[in-house]
Scaffold this active site. Structure first.
Site, PDB file in Angstrom:
ATOM      1  N   TRP A 153       0.826  -1.217   0.000  1.00 39.60           N
ATOM      2  CA  TRP A 153       0.000   0.000   0.000  1.00 39.60           C
ATOM      3  C   TRP A 153       0.859   1.265   0.000  1.00 39.60           C
ATOM      4  CZ3 TRP A 153       1.937   2.383   4.121  1.00 39.60           C
ATOM      5  CH2 TRP A 153       2.483   1.578   5.134  1.00 39.60           C
ATOM      6  N   ARG A 162       6.228  -0.669 -11.584  1.00 39.56           N
ATOM      7  CA  ARG A 162       7.574  -1.262 -11.554  1.00 39.56           C
ATOM      8  C   ARG A 162       7.520  -2.746 -11.918  1.00 39.56           C
ATOM      9  NH1 ARG A 162      11.267  -0.126  -6.245  1.00 39.56           N
ATOM     10  NH2 ARG A 162      10.393  -2.056  -5.478  1.00 39.56           N
ATOM     11  N   LYS A 177      -2.414  -8.082  -7.898  1.00 38.48           N
ATOM     12  CA  LYS A 177      -3.169  -8.107  -6.633  1.00 38.48           C
ATOM     13  C   LYS A 177      -2.651  -6.946  -5.790  1.00 38.48           C
ATOM     14  CE  LYS A 177      -3.294  -9.110  -2.678  1.00 38.48           C
ATOM     15  NZ  LYS A 177      -3.590  -8.022  -1.713  1.00 38.48           N
ATOM     16  N   PRO A 178      -3.377  -5.809  -5.815  1.00 41.45           N
ATOM     17  CA  PRO A 178      -2.911  -4.665  -5.024  1.00 41.45           C
ATOM     18  C   PRO A 178      -3.239  -4.866  -3.539  1.00 41.45           C
ATOM     19  CG  PRO A 178      -4.922  -4.100  -6.208  1.00 41.45           C
ATOM     20  CD  PRO A 178      -4.621  -5.533  -6.543  1.00 41.45           C
ATOM     21  N   GLU A 253      10.824  -8.216  -3.469  1.00 37.29           N
ATOM     22  CA  GLU A 253      11.285  -6.923  -2.936  1.00 37.29           C
ATOM     23  C   GLU A 253      10.715  -6.828  -1.529  1.00 37.29           C
ATOM     24  OE1 GLU A 253      13.341  -4.866  -4.266  1.00 37.29           O
ATOM     25  OE2 GLU A 253      13.404  -5.538  -6.344  1.00 37.29           O
ATOM     26  N   LEU A 254      11.562  -7.036  -0.522  1.00 33.28           N
ATOM     27  CA  LEU A 254      11.050  -7.215   0.840  1.00 33.28           C
ATOM     28  C   LEU A 254      11.445  -6.053   1.758  1.00 33.28           C
ATOM     29  CD1 LEU A 254      11.819 -11.041   0.959  1.00 33.28           C
ATOM     30  CD2 LEU A 254       9.739  -9.893   0.198  1.00 33.28           C
ATOM     31  N   CYS A 287      10.210   1.271   2.211  1.00 30.20           N
ATOM     32  CA  CYS A 287      11.197   0.215   2.490  1.00 30.20           C
ATOM     33  C   CYS A 287      12.603   0.801   2.504  1.00 30.20           C
ATOM     34  CB  CYS A 287      11.094  -0.874   1.435  1.00 30.20           C
ATOM     35  SG  CYS A 287      11.238  -0.230  -0.224  1.00 30.20           S
ATOM     36  N   GLU A 384      11.814  -2.631  11.139  1.00 30.66           N
ATOM     37  CA  GLU A 384      11.356  -1.491  10.337  1.00 30.66           C
ATOM     38  C   GLU A 384      10.392  -0.644  11.163  1.00 30.66           C
ATOM     39  OE1 GLU A 384       9.708  -3.602   6.827  1.00 30.66           O
ATOM     40  OE2 GLU A 384      10.637  -1.991   5.697  1.00 30.66           O
TER      41      GLU A 384
HETATM   42  P1  NAP Z   1       2.556  -7.088   3.386  1.00 25.57           P
HETATM   43  O1  NAP Z   1       1.686  -7.192   4.577  1.00 25.57           O
HETATM   44  O2  NAP Z   1       3.595  -8.106   3.190  1.00 25.57           O
HETATM   45  O3  NAP Z   1       1.580  -7.015   2.133  1.00 25.57           O
HETATM   46  C1  NAP Z   1       2.058  -6.859   0.821  1.00 25.57           C
HETATM   47  C2  NAP Z   1       1.062  -7.463  -0.141  1.00 25.57           C
HETATM   48  O4  NAP Z   1       0.988  -8.854   0.112  1.00 25.57           O
HETATM   49  C3  NAP Z   1      -0.343  -6.925  -0.003  1.00 25.57           C
HETATM   50  O5  NAP Z   1      -0.937  -6.878  -1.277  1.00 25.57           O
HETATM   51  C4  NAP Z   1      -0.996  -7.982   0.858  1.00 25.57           C
HETATM   52  O6  NAP Z   1      -2.397  -8.060   0.714  1.00 25.57           O
HETATM   53  C5  NAP Z   1      -0.356  -9.237   0.305  1.00 25.57           C
HETATM   54  N1  NAP Z   1      -0.422 -10.370   1.209  1.00 25.57           N
HETATM   55  C6  NAP Z   1      -0.504 -10.381   2.565  1.00 25.57           C
HETATM   56  N2  NAP Z   1      -0.545 -11.649   3.027  1.00 25.57           N
HETATM   57  C7  NAP Z   1      -0.492 -12.460   1.944  1.00 25.57           C
HETATM   58  C8  NAP Z   1      -0.503 -13.866   1.757  1.00 25.57           C
HETATM   59  N3  NAP Z   1      -0.554 -14.717   2.785  1.00 25.57           N
HETATM   60  N4  NAP Z   1      -0.438 -14.347   0.508  1.00 25.57           N
HETATM   61  C9  NAP Z   1      -0.366 -13.520  -0.547  1.00 25.57           C
HETATM   62  N5  NAP Z   1      -0.361 -12.175  -0.441  1.00 25.57           N
HETATM   63  C10 NAP Z   1      -0.411 -11.649   0.797  1.00 25.57           C
HETATM   64  O7  NAP Z   1       3.337  -5.700   3.375  1.00 25.57           O
HETATM   65  P2  NAP Z   1       2.733  -4.246   3.525  1.00 25.57           P
HETATM   66  O8  NAP Z   1       2.496  -4.008   4.965  1.00 25.57           O
HETATM   67  O9  NAP Z   1       1.617  -4.012   2.584  1.00 25.57           O
HETATM   68  O10 NAP Z   1       3.929  -3.364   2.986  1.00 25.57           O
HETATM   69  C11 NAP Z   1       4.966  -2.972   3.778  1.00 25.57           C
HETATM   70  C12 NAP Z   1       6.182  -3.856   3.573  1.00 25.57           C
HETATM   71  O11 NAP Z   1       6.568  -3.832   2.215  1.00 25.57           O
HETATM   72  C13 NAP Z   1       7.389  -3.378   4.335  1.00 25.57           C
HETATM   73  O12 NAP Z   1       8.073  -4.456   4.901  1.00 25.57           O
HETATM   74  C14 NAP Z   1       8.239  -2.720   3.266  1.00 25.57           C
HETATM   75  O13 NAP Z   1       9.601  -2.671   3.553  1.00 25.57           O
HETATM   76  C15 NAP Z   1       7.954  -3.601   2.094  1.00 25.57           C
HETATM   77  N6  NAP Z   1       8.265  -2.900   0.846  1.00 25.57           N
HETATM   78  C16 NAP Z   1       9.360  -3.295   0.152  1.00 25.57           C
HETATM   79  C17 NAP Z   1       9.711  -2.631  -1.014  1.00 25.57           C
HETATM   80  C18 NAP Z   1      10.920  -3.044  -1.783  1.00 25.57           C
HETATM   81  O14 NAP Z   1      11.032  -2.647  -2.924  1.00 25.57           O
HETATM   82  N7  NAP Z   1      11.837  -3.823  -1.231  1.00 25.57           N
HETATM   83  C19 NAP Z   1       8.915  -1.581  -1.492  1.00 25.57           C
HETATM   84  C20 NAP Z   1       7.806  -1.204  -0.762  1.00 25.57           C
HETATM   85  C21 NAP Z   1       7.481  -1.887   0.405  1.00 25.57           C
HETATM   86  P3  NAP Z   1      -3.365  -7.335   1.796  1.00 25.57           P
HETATM   87  O15 NAP Z   1      -3.157  -5.905   1.619  1.00 25.57           O
HETATM   88  O16 NAP Z   1      -4.705  -7.785   1.411  1.00 25.57           O
HETATM   89  O17 NAP Z   1      -2.924  -7.831   3.149  1.00 25.57           O
END
Ligand code: NAP
Length: 480
Positions: A153, A162, A177-178, A253-254, A287, A384
């Protein structure tokens, strides 16, 4: 004035349609906690329908001349530029980020379309002779196949472009899947891509409140050949396990835990400017956000005073208010996490130089915060923060700074400030991260390979590497 809401249904095979169970998912304005919209909430069958649509569209799309795909992507770039103010307002509305940050994101996101429109026609193979002289080695790049793209998000437009832009440039079809907090930007973007002439089925968008089962079903489908994920390390690990079943290629990308190292010989005013970008872009919800500030003893005091003054002067408010410098966090859960991390650091002895509180009233706001003398065992140095909080730690020697910077399982990006370029490059080489910003507060650039080492990820996005993630090298051993 709030922005127009785009269609809120699933986008499958070029059609807007309801989820098969007709369920809805609520989108909340983080500035006011009010309901913005209710969007389609897909189940497993909807996800598989999207995979089927992408699979049907794949052969014809892969056969299209690269020039045609390039021109399609170029039109996507131009349409994003035409609608840039609308898209910025929509991002700000559902994500909460300031309009200035949202405008920056739209420009960054659109650049992926432009960059990969240029890369689409440069995906050249190679020709060589086997060392023993027995045959020629011919290599050509082919689209990897149906790709599942999962985005977070925090950059709802840029994380999607990207992935979508290189996927299409390589000739792949996809299902996006956003994140459920920010689906509206994805819907607006796909509407724009359809207007740009992207054929039906090439890009499908599925929103769901049950990402686990829906994505698992897609990854169990042998038609899917690629998973490109941006999000937390924890979810990334789960997805790598799911992708193993069909041996699906994964780009990940974590999370990050970026160190920001300031040496005594740095230009301090420039380091403060860089720190403000590295920390406060997106209100700290990035991130790449500087998570730990290591400052050498000789400049520690002046750096702390100047940073506290700049952070304390930021106007916190509704993202859509043009005067806002820092919007709310994304959810109440995120707000509680940031608040708990600050309280933990203070309980262990950190001094609050700015902020350290959450304002009263509606919205998930937290005041820009600077903490000095943060002890090594404070939790916020190890995870983080994902919020507007800058923890400062003093150091004495170069070796100590490198050791502290590397003391993490993450390795996405690091920031280094020094006027001594030999030292800057030496330290950059020793820091365990995929990217280093040397005397800069920003690394993100569509023309550069973005990605991490250690538990920050696998693969690279952007640059030429980005299109290779969606390509397979086909080797043809040839005699003539
Ligand atoms: P997240 O909780 O891991 O969610 C990311 C995406 O994964 C969302 O679309 C989420 O859907 C989905 N998701 C969640 N659980 C899932 C599952 N069991 N199976 C499949 N998909 C699933 O992360 P976030 O809180 O949205 O984003 C923040 C994180 O992203 C931070 O750790 C940040 O560092 C990282 N990030 C990394 C980069 C990079 O380029 N390295 C860039 C930006 C962000 P829902 O929204 O429906 O839960």
């Amino acid at each position: 004035m709030t922005p127009r809401i785009p269609p809120v249904q699933l986008f499958i095979d070029g059609q807007w349609r309801n989820a098969s169970a007709d369920r809805r998912l609520s989108v909340i304005d983080p500035s006011t906690e009010a309901l913005i919209a209710e969007v389609a909430d897909a189940g497993v069958q909807d996800g598989l329908d999207a995979v089927a649509a992408a699979s049907r569209a794949a052969p014809a799309f892969a056969r299209l001349p690269a020039r045609e795909r390039a021109e399609m992507l170029r039109r996507c770039f131009e349409l994003m530029m035409r609608d840039k103010e609308y898209l910025a307002e929509l991002i700000s509305f559902e994500n909460g980020k300031s309009l200035a940050d949202a405008r920056g994101e739209v420009a960054y996101a659109a650049e992926f379309f432009r960059w990969f429109s240029e890369e689409a026609v440069r995906l050249n193979g190679q020709m060589g002779t086997a060392p023993g002289g027995a045959n020629r080695i011919m290599v050509q790049y082919q689209p990897i196949g149906v790709s599942v793209l999962i985005t977070p998000w925090n950059f709802p437009a840029a994380m999607a472009t990207r992935k979508m832009a290189p996927a299409l440039a390589a000739g792949c079809t996809c299902v996006l899947k956003p994140a459920s907090e920010t689906p509206l930007t994805a819907f607006a973007m796909v509407a724009l891509m359809a207007e740009a002439g992207v054929p039906n089925g090439v890009v499908n968008v599925v929103t769901t409140s049950e990402p686990g089962p829906v994505i698992d079903a897609m990854l169990a489908d042998a038609r899917v050949r690629k998973l490109s994920f941006t999000g937390s390390t924890q979810v990334g690990r789960t997805l790598l396990r799911s992708a193993a079943g069909q041996v699906i290629s994964c780009s990940m990308e974590l999370g990050g835990n970026a160190p920001f190292v300031v040496f005594d010989d740095a230009d301090i005013d420039s380091a403060i400017d860089g720190a403000m970008i590295a920390k406060m872009r997106n209100g700290g919800e990035a991130c790449t956000a500087a998570n730990r500030f290591y400052v050498q003893r000789g400049v520690y005091g002046s750096f702390a005073t100047k940073l506290a003054a700049r952070m304390g002067a930021i106007k916190v408010g509704n993202g859509l208010d043009p005067a806002t410098g820092c919007g709310p966090l994304i959810t109440t859960k995120a707000l509680n996490k940031v608040s708990d991390l600050v309280n933990d650091a203070v309980a262990r002895g950190a001094r609050v130089l700015a902020g350290g509180t959450r304002p009263q009233g509606k919205g998930y706001f937290y005041m820009p915060t600077v903490l000095a003398d943060v002890p090594k065992d404070a939790k916020l140095l190890g995870e983080e923060i994902f919020g507007p909080v800058a923890p400062l730690v003093v150091f004495d020697t170069e070796a100590e700074a490198i050791a502290m910077a590397n003391d993490t399982e993450y390795g996405l990006v690091a920031y280094v400030y020094t006027r001594d370029m030999a030292k800057g490059l030496r330290v950059s080489e020793q820091i365990e991260s995929g990217m280093v910003a040397l005397n800069r507060g920003l690394v993100s650039d569509p023309a550069a390979p973005f990605g991490g080492v250690k538990q920050s990820g696998l693969g690279r996005e952007g640059a030429h590497e980005g299109i290779l993630e969606f390509s397979e090298a086909k080797y043809i051993a040839t005699n003539w």
